[in-house]
Design a protein around this motif. Structure first.
Motif, short mmCIF file in Angstrom:
data_model
loop_
_atom_site.label_atom_id
_atom_site.label_comp_id
_atom_site.label_asym_id
_atom_site.label_seq_id
_atom_site.Cartn_x
_atom_site.Cartn_y
_atom_site.Cartn_z
N ALA A 50 0.64 -1.21 -0.25
CA ALA A 50 -0.15 0.48 -0.31
C ALA A 50 0.98 1.27 -0.39
O ALA A 50 0.47 2.30 -0.84
CB ALA A 50 -0.52 -0.15 1.23
N GLY A 54 1.22 3.11 -3.95
CA GLY A 54 0.65 4.16 -3.78
C GLY A 54 1.48 5.59 -3.98
O GLY A 54 0.61 6.99 -4.56
N ILE A 61 -2.50 4.26 -0.80
CA ILE A 61 -3.84 3.41 -0.25
C ILE A 61 -3.62 3.13 0.63
O ILE A 61 -2.78 2.55 1.35
CB ILE A 61 -3.27 2.41 -1.35
CG1 ILE A 61 -2.90 2.17 -2.18
CG2 ILE A 61 -4.22 0.82 -0.98
CD1 ILE A 61 -2.25 1.02 -3.73
#
Length: 324
Positions: A50, A54, A61
């Motif tokens: 994440a 991201g 995320i």
């Protein structure tokens, strides 16, 4: 005629707008649903992915843990989410076990999800016991569990979870009589080992290695056919007196989106996650988690889903676990 022309223009405008919307994706934060509680190896994978994906996508995320019902609650939330790429599922092994474990799920494992990327899996699990348990080998644990009046229990992250299958497979292959105690996640299992509520468990290699090397738990063996780099001193269960023992169904990690998510959105997500998996820092980090990185196009995950569903259906049958 005017009405017909108006309809045509509206349709053309909608079609022209679709590539623009895909090109703008993402324009807000993405939620990555992890259907188990924090602390386990798959949760660690989710948070690493994440953060780095991201950054590549230009939007955060956010990992959300929605635990319960062996992953069904969090998975169901993604199945019914809008197919726009803003809610994703990071599914552990339970995603491909549950179709064989439950007679009826609130979603269809194949029909209701679109593959984004197969992250990878770790081969095998580690059999650990609490420090208060007198057993110092697999055979001693088996013998302890078979003593009259003995109460030897192992913990898992829920009925039908991979760790539950590992325990039932162990019982059938060795003749052990360990009782199953389901928990909500890895953190609760470890707490149960510390307190003596349970005596044994099967954990992922990275988590087990840290706890064993820190003197908090005792390792007895690994379930895979070969020893693992993280704990080279631990024998396999096959080496411990049970030739042919092989429970090589490791912790799996994969990302899915709701079905009907636009192909362009899936392609954007797949490209970002693949790029992250190629970063040397990430590869080194996942190596410490004993995760064999896969990556590739969504079709790689499609094949994995089919193969794993067949594998776990067979394991459940061998373990004598009937669908609920």
């Amino acid at each position: 005629m005017k009405r017909l022309l108006g309809t045509c223009f509206a349709l053309m405008a909608a079609l022209l707008a679709m590539p623009v919307a895909a090109a703008d994706f993402p324009d807000r934060p993405i939620r990555l649903i992890m259907p188990f509680s924090p602390g386990g190896p798959t949760d660690m994978v989710a948070r690493v992915l994440a953060q780095h994906a991201g950054q590549r996508l230009g939007q955060p995320i956010v990992v959300e843990n929605r635990a319960g019902a062996n992953g069904i609650i969090g998975t169901g939330a993604v199945a019914t989410a809008a197919p726009d790429g803003y809610m994703l599922l990071l599914a552990p092994t339970s995603h491909t076990i549950n179709p064989s474990l439950y007679k009826k799920l609130p979603y269809d494992t194949v029909r209701d999800f679109t593959s984004v990327i197969y992250i990878g899996n770790s081969a095998g699990l580690v059999l650990v016991v609490g420090n208060q348990v007198p057993a110092r080998s697999v055979q001693e644990l088996v013998d302890l569990s078979r003593k009259p009046g003995a109460s030897v229990a192992y913990g898992s992250a829920g009925n039908g979870n991979l760790l539950h299958l590992a325990g039932e497979y162990f019982n059938r292959a060795t003749g052990a009589r360990m009782l199953h105690v389901p928990y909500k996640g890895a953190g609760a299992i470890i707490a149960g080992l510390y307190s003596g509520e349970i005596q044994a468990a099967f954990l992922g290699p990275p988590q087990a290695a840290e706890l064993i090397q820190g003197g908090k738990l005792r390792g007895l063996a690994v379930t895979s056919p070969k020893r693992i780099p993280q704990l080279p001193e631990l024998p396999t269960i096959a080496e411990s007196g049970y030739p042919g023992y092989d429970f090589d169904g490791g912790i799996q990690a994969a990302i899915y989106a709701p079905t009907n998510t636009p192909r362009a959105v899936i392609a954007t997500l797949n490209e970002a996650f693949n790029a992250v998996l190629k970063e040397p820092e990430i590869r080194d980090r996942f190596a410490t988690l004993a995760l064999d990185i896969a990556g590739g196009p969504p079709s790689v995950l499609d094949k994995q889903v089919a193969n794993r569903m067949a594998l776990y259906s067979d394991l459940l049958r061998q373990a004598g676990i009937q669908p609920e």
